[in-house]
Design a protein around this motif. Structure first.
Motif, mmCIF file in Angstrom:
data_model
loop_
_atom_site.group_PDB
_atom_site.id
_atom_site.type_symbol
_atom_site.label_atom_id
_atom_site.label_comp_id
_atom_site.label_asym_id
_atom_site.label_seq_id
_atom_site.Cartn_x
_atom_site.Cartn_y
_atom_site.Cartn_z
ATOM 1 N N GLY A 82 52.723 -39.774 2.836
ATOM 2 C CA GLY A 82 51.979 -40.651 3.740
ATOM 3 C C GLY A 82 52.868 -41.399 4.718
ATOM 4 N N GLY A 83 54.193 -41.323 4.551
ATOM 5 C CA GLY A 83 55.126 -41.968 5.478
ATOM 6 C C GLY A 83 55.179 -43.487 5.351
ATOM 7 N N HIS A 84 54.662 -44.051 4.234
ATOM 8 C CA HIS A 84 54.584 -45.504 4.099
ATOM 9 C C HIS A 84 55.814 -46.136 3.462
ATOM 10 N N HIS A 89 62.340 -43.652 3.670
ATOM 11 C CA HIS A 89 62.843 -42.413 3.083
ATOM 12 C C HIS A 89 62.111 -41.156 3.572
ATOM 13 N N GLY A 90 61.040 -41.352 4.309
ATOM 14 C CA GLY A 90 60.285 -40.193 4.809
ATOM 15 C C GLY A 90 60.833 -39.648 6.124
ATOM 16 N N THR A 91 62.019 -40.073 6.526
ATOM 17 C CA THR A 91 62.617 -39.529 7.748
ATOM 18 C C THR A 91 64.134 -39.597 7.641
ATOM 19 N N LEU A 139 44.870 -46.418 -8.091
ATOM 20 C CA LEU A 139 45.758 -46.219 -6.935
ATOM 21 C C LEU A 139 46.259 -47.584 -6.457
ATOM 22 N N GLY A 140 46.713 -47.662 -5.194
ATOM 23 C CA GLY A 140 47.165 -48.931 -4.630
ATOM 24 C C GLY A 140 46.057 -49.612 -3.846
ATOM 25 N N VAL A 141 46.429 -50.600 -3.034
ATOM 26 C CA VAL A 141 45.400 -51.448 -2.417
ATOM 27 C C VAL A 141 45.232 -51.253 -0.906
ATOM 28 N N ILE A 142 46.114 -50.499 -0.260
ATOM 29 C CA ILE A 142 45.949 -50.269 1.186
ATOM 30 C C ILE A 142 45.680 -48.779 1.375
ATOM 31 N N SER A 143 44.529 -48.467 1.979
ATOM 32 C CA SER A 143 44.007 -47.117 1.813
ATOM 33 C C SER A 143 44.738 -46.042 2.608
ATOM 34 N N THR A 151 52.630 -42.364 -6.217
ATOM 35 C CA THR A 151 52.636 -41.857 -7.592
ATOM 36 C C THR A 151 54.054 -41.659 -8.111
ATOM 37 N N LEU A 152 54.936 -41.101 -7.276
ATOM 38 C CA LEU A 152 56.281 -40.768 -7.756
ATOM 39 C C LEU A 152 57.093 -42.022 -8.072
ATOM 40 N N GLY A 153 56.730 -43.151 -7.420
ATOM 41 C CA GLY A 153 57.432 -44.402 -7.713
ATOM 42 C C GLY A 153 56.707 -45.264 -8.732
ATOM 43 N N GLY A 201 60.811 -41.122 -8.329
ATOM 44 C CA GLY A 201 60.697 -40.833 -6.901
ATOM 45 C C GLY A 201 60.737 -39.342 -6.644
ATOM 46 N N GLY A 202 61.170 -38.969 -5.455
ATOM 47 C CA GLY A 202 61.187 -37.545 -5.098
ATOM 48 C C GLY A 202 62.510 -36.890 -5.432
ATOM 49 N N ASN A 203 63.203 -37.368 -6.452
ATOM 50 C CA ASN A 203 64.560 -36.906 -6.745
ATOM 51 C C ASN A 203 64.658 -35.478 -7.274
ATOM 52 N N PHE A 204 63.556 -34.916 -7.779
ATOM 53 C CA PHE A 204 63.699 -33.660 -8.531
ATOM 54 C C PHE A 204 63.060 -32.449 -7.881
ATOM 55 N N GLY A 205 62.352 -32.647 -6.788
ATOM 56 C CA GLY A 205 61.720 -31.506 -6.136
ATOM 57 C C GLY A 205 60.588 -31.992 -5.257
ATOM 58 N N VAL A 206 59.957 -31.025 -4.595
ATOM 59 C CA VAL A 206 58.798 -31.352 -3.762
ATOM 60 C C VAL A 206 57.557 -31.107 -4.612
ATOM 61 N N VAL A 207 56.757 -32.130 -4.765
ATOM 62 C CA VAL A 207 55.515 -31.968 -5.527
ATOM 63 C C VAL A 207 54.457 -31.431 -4.566
ATOM 64 N N SER A 208 53.926 -30.272 -4.890
ATOM 65 C CA SER A 208 52.960 -29.637 -3.983
ATOM 66 C C SER A 208 51.525 -29.933 -4.397
ATOM 67 N N TYR A 327 59.743 -55.242 5.596
ATOM 68 C CA TYR A 327 60.843 -55.373 4.633
ATOM 69 C C TYR A 327 60.267 -56.090 3.427
ATOM 70 N N TRP A 328 60.647 -55.673 2.216
ATOM 71 C CA TRP A 328 60.145 -56.430 1.071
ATOM 72 C C TRP A 328 61.052 -56.312 -0.134
ATOM 73 N N LYS A 329 60.814 -57.211 -1.092
ATOM 74 C CA LYS A 329 61.582 -57.223 -2.340
ATOM 75 C C LYS A 329 60.630 -57.555 -3.489
ATOM 76 N N LEU A 464 67.028 -38.378 -0.082
ATOM 77 C CA LEU A 464 66.440 -39.466 0.700
ATOM 78 C C LEU A 464 65.337 -40.126 -0.112
ATOM 79 N N ASN A 465 65.785 -40.971 -1.008
ATOM 80 C CA ASN A 465 64.929 -41.692 -1.946
ATOM 81 C C ASN A 465 65.849 -42.722 -2.605
ATOM 82 N N HIS A 466 65.344 -43.457 -3.580
ATOM 83 C CA HIS A 466 66.278 -44.307 -4.328
ATOM 84 C C HIS A 466 67.065 -43.339 -5.195
HETATM 85 P P1 FAD Z 1 56.631 -41.503 2.144
HETATM 86 O O1 FAD Z 1 57.469 -42.381 2.998
HETATM 87 O O2 FAD Z 1 56.011 -40.322 2.755
HETATM 88 O O3 FAD Z 1 57.413 -41.048 0.853
HETATM 89 C C1 FAD Z 1 57.979 -41.965 -0.030
HETATM 90 C C2 FAD Z 1 59.034 -41.315 -0.919
HETATM 91 O O4 FAD Z 1 58.418 -40.311 -1.716
HETATM 92 C C3 FAD Z 1 60.152 -40.619 -0.151
HETATM 93 O O5 FAD Z 1 61.349 -40.762 -0.854
HETATM 94 C C4 FAD Z 1 59.716 -39.197 -0.139
HETATM 95 O O6 FAD Z 1 60.789 -38.321 -0.015
HETATM 96 C C5 FAD Z 1 59.006 -39.042 -1.462
HETATM 97 N N1 FAD Z 1 57.933 -38.049 -1.379
HETATM 98 C C6 FAD Z 1 56.814 -38.128 -0.644
HETATM 99 N N2 FAD Z 1 56.044 -37.058 -0.857
HETATM 100 C C7 FAD Z 1 56.685 -36.280 -1.748
HETATM 101 C C8 FAD Z 1 56.385 -35.048 -2.378
HETATM 102 N N3 FAD Z 1 55.259 -34.377 -2.157
HETATM 103 N N4 FAD Z 1 57.287 -34.546 -3.239
HETATM 104 C C9 FAD Z 1 58.439 -35.194 -3.497
HETATM 105 N N5 FAD Z 1 58.775 -36.355 -2.929
HETATM 106 C C10 FAD Z 1 57.905 -36.899 -2.070
HETATM 107 N N6 FAD Z 1 52.603 -49.500 -3.502
HETATM 108 C C11 FAD Z 1 51.848 -49.792 -4.574
HETATM 109 O O7 FAD Z 1 52.232 -49.482 -5.704
HETATM 110 N N7 FAD Z 1 50.662 -50.427 -4.450
HETATM 111 C C12 FAD Z 1 50.167 -50.798 -3.244
HETATM 112 O O8 FAD Z 1 49.102 -51.365 -3.182
HETATM 113 C C13 FAD Z 1 50.939 -50.519 -2.085
HETATM 114 N N8 FAD Z 1 50.509 -50.875 -0.859
HETATM 115 C C14 FAD Z 1 51.259 -50.570 0.237
HETATM 116 C C15 FAD Z 1 50.820 -50.959 1.507
HETATM 117 C C16 FAD Z 1 51.566 -50.702 2.622
HETATM 118 C C17 FAD Z 1 51.080 -51.140 3.971
HETATM 119 C C18 FAD Z 1 52.800 -50.015 2.500
HETATM 120 C C19 FAD Z 1 53.627 -49.745 3.710
HETATM 121 C C20 FAD Z 1 53.247 -49.608 1.261
HETATM 122 C C21 FAD Z 1 52.488 -49.886 0.112
HETATM 123 N N9 FAD Z 1 52.931 -49.561 -1.172
HETATM 124 C C22 FAD Z 1 52.168 -49.850 -2.270
HETATM 125 C C23 FAD Z 1 54.234 -48.952 -1.367
HETATM 126 C C24 FAD Z 1 54.089 -47.452 -1.485
HETATM 127 O O9 FAD Z 1 53.826 -47.116 -2.815
HETATM 128 C C25 FAD Z 1 55.380 -46.779 -1.069
HETATM 129 O O10 FAD Z 1 55.665 -47.166 0.244
HETATM 130 C C26 FAD Z 1 55.302 -45.270 -1.199
HETATM 131 O O11 FAD Z 1 56.615 -44.759 -1.064
HETATM 132 C C27 FAD Z 1 54.400 -44.663 -0.160
HETATM 133 O O12 FAD Z 1 54.234 -43.291 -0.348
HETATM 134 P P2 FAD Z 1 54.083 -42.341 0.924
HETATM 135 O O13 FAD Z 1 53.818 -40.982 0.450
HETATM 136 O O14 FAD Z 1 53.125 -42.956 1.878
HETATM 137 O O15 FAD Z 1 55.535 -42.507 1.559
#
Ligand code: FAD
Length: 473
Positions: A82-84, A89-91, A139-143, A151-153, A201-208, A327-329, A464-466
């Motif tokens: 989702g690039g969030h 780490h998504g770029t 799931l999480g709170v922002i759709s 999921t991976l984190g 995280g995504g350390n072990f492969g691409v989840v399809s 940015y967050w902690k 490109l992950n933790h």
């Molecule tokens: P991406 O940037 O696409 O990927 C994140 C990481 O996962 C990267 O390291 C990437 O390489 C890896 N990855 C992605 N897809 C795959 C794949 N198919 N196979 C292997 N590796 C893969 N977290 C919560 O727990 N609860 C929340 O409510 C929540 N709300 C959020 C709201 C906002 C606005 C944002 C920006 C983030 C939020 N998050 C929340 C944090 C969120 O869980 C992380 O940002 C998470 O990494 C987002 O996943 P993504 O697929 O969108 O990100």
């Protein structure tokens, strides 16, 4: 390397990318292409990197040729769902991005309460597919967030106490490894890989593909928010702490300190918003618990009642538009006594609209019942998980608002428990990411993750992950 050598390597990479193009169902975008800027953008506007190429996958079959090309060229590979990811780490600058965001299919097996999700699906895609069947995945709170990275984190949201993290509800995953092997991972098959995927995280492969267990969640759901003005925060937080002790796990709650955007018509001052979602079918026990809290700390404003789950899950989306700078902690902790409340309220009073916010996720329940070593997620014993975040638009604010999160984090350290949630970590420019990962997971889990990394990704293709750095014997 001489200029001529550089040109030779660049030429080879260019040729490899041209050879990749016809092997793809999706498209490949390079600098200069009209869609390049759109293709390279991730959620966090602060992460402004220029990859050598972005592949927008058109089918799961695109994963193999992209991995082949990354291996053959040595280009750094970023995998995007989702690039969030706030740390970006998504770029990757100068590398190859595998963007799976176009693969958003969701299949619901109503009879077995299983939901199979493609790697680019957002939380909204899953919620919309399941809600009509009276089902929901935790799931999480922002759709608009991606299910994959979430999921991976981990995956913290409105069903964490009733159902655990998103990763606790993962039943199986299809994985393409660094060597191109296609593996099924579950408790029964490749169980150690399955353990590591859930938190590593995504350390072990691409989840399809991800398959989740869903819970029955007949609509409408009982949800609501109590709103408190700043002068009431200490009293309300103290009442919340007492209320939260011993709550049934169907009661999920998150406390936020935030300035609400103008469309909420709640004024310009910060609010403490005590949000709750009752996951039980019968609303009466939930209403009784809410009444107890109302009596202990009467809110200044409130909205409570039956609510549509899909709407509930996207109610806060407008606060977090793509392109915001972020940015967050995070800190896990269990005490919510006077001393901790003073610290929390101290920095919470600094929150600003389009600037900063604080969420305190109430954990325990199903989350806490999961044994610590059942998944790679760190720390199951903490009662609360604090997320201090800054989301803003103006680059001139980068330092000041990142510093807010750092200061809040530092102030909470005396009360912090072990572990860091990797999905709630921002980019630490110049910091050692491996040390950050070791701290996040703790030494025992980290060493187990290293052993897994040695086995499935010894050359660290997925870095490109933790990052868990392989340490082959
Ligand atoms: P991406 O940037 O696409 O990927 C994140 C990481 O996962 C990267 O390291 C990437 O390489 C890896 N990855 C992605 N897809 C795959 C794949 N198919 N196979 C292997 N590796 C893969 N977290 C919560 O727990 N609860 C929340 O409510 C929540 N709300 C959020 C709201 C906002 C606005 C944002 C920006 C983030 C939020 N998050 C929340 C944090 C969120 O869980 C992380 O940002 C998470 O990494 C987002 O996943 P993504 O697929 O969108 O990100």
């Amino acid at each position: 390397m001489s200029t001529a050598d550089h040109e030779g390597v660049d030429h080879q990479i260019g040729r490899a990318l041209q050879e990749l193009r016809p092997r793809l169902v999706g498209d490949l975008t390079e600098p200069g292409d009209p869609s390049y800027d759109e293709a390279r953008a991730v959620w966090n506007g602060m992460i402004d990197l220029r990859p050598r190429a972005v592949v927008r996958a058109g089918a799961v079959a695109d994963i193999d040729p992209v991995l082949d090309t990354a291996r053959a060229t040595g280009l750094a590979l970023a995998v995007r769902g989702g690039g969030h990811n706030i740390a970006g780490h998504g770029t990757v600058a100068g590398g190859l991005v595998l963007d799976l965001g176009g693969l958003r299919g969701v299949q619901v097996d109503v009879k077995h309460q299983l939901v199979t999700v493609e790697p680019g699906a957002t939380l909204a895609d899953v919620d919309r597919a399941t809600a009509g069947h009276g089902l929901a995945v935790a799931l999480g709170v922002i759709s608009q967030t991606g299910v994959a990275g979430l999921t991976l984190g981990g995956g913290v949201g409105w069903l964490t106490r009733s159902n655990g993290l998103t990763l606790d509800n993962l039943v199986s995953a299809e994985v393409v490894t660094a060597t191109g092997e296609h593996l099924h991972a579950s408790e029964q098959e490749n169980p150690e890989l399955f353990w590591g995927l859930r938190g590593g995280g995504g350390n072990f492969g691409v989840v399809s593909s991800f398959t989740f267990r869903a819970r029955r969640l007949p609509g409408p759901v009982l949800g609501g928010n109590f709103f408190y003005r700043p002068g009431r925060w200490k009293e309300a937080l103290s009442a919340f702490g007492r209320w939260a002790s011993g709550l049934p796990e169907e009661m999920n709650s998150i406390v936020s300190f935030i300035v609400l955007p103008p469309d909420f018509e709640m004024g310009a001052e910060p609010w403490m918003v005590l949000g709750f979602a009752w996951a039980g079918e019968d609303h009466q026990p939930g209403l009784a618990l809410i009444e107890q809290l109302r009596a202990a700390a009467p809110p200044d404003e409130e909205e409570v009642g039956p609510t549509d789950w899909v709407q509930w899950q996207s109610a806060m989306d407008s606060l977090f538009p793509k392109g915001s700078r972020g940015y967050w902690k995070n800190v896990s902790f269990s005490r919510l006594d006077e001393e901790v409340i003073d610290v929390l309220v101290g920095f919470a009073s600094e929150v600003t609209w389009s600037g900063t916010g604080i969420d305190i996720h109430h954990m325990e329940g199903a989350f806490g019942q999961m044994p610590e070593d059942a998944t790679a997620f760190p720390n199951r014993s903490a009662k609360y998980w604090l997320n201090v975040y800054g989301f803003w638009q103006d680059a001139a604010e980068d330092e000041r608002l990142s510093d807010f999160a750092r200061r809040a984090y530092a102030l909470m350290q005396p009360f912090a428990e072990h572990g860091q949630y990797v999905n709630f970590l921002g980019a630490e420019i110049g910091h050692d990411l491996t040390e950050a990962a070791r701290q996040a997971y703790g030494p025992v889990t980290y060493d187990r993750l290293v052993a897994l990394k040695n086995r499935y990704d010894p050359h660290n293709l997925f870095r490109l992950n933790h990052n868990i750095v392989p340490a082959p014997a």
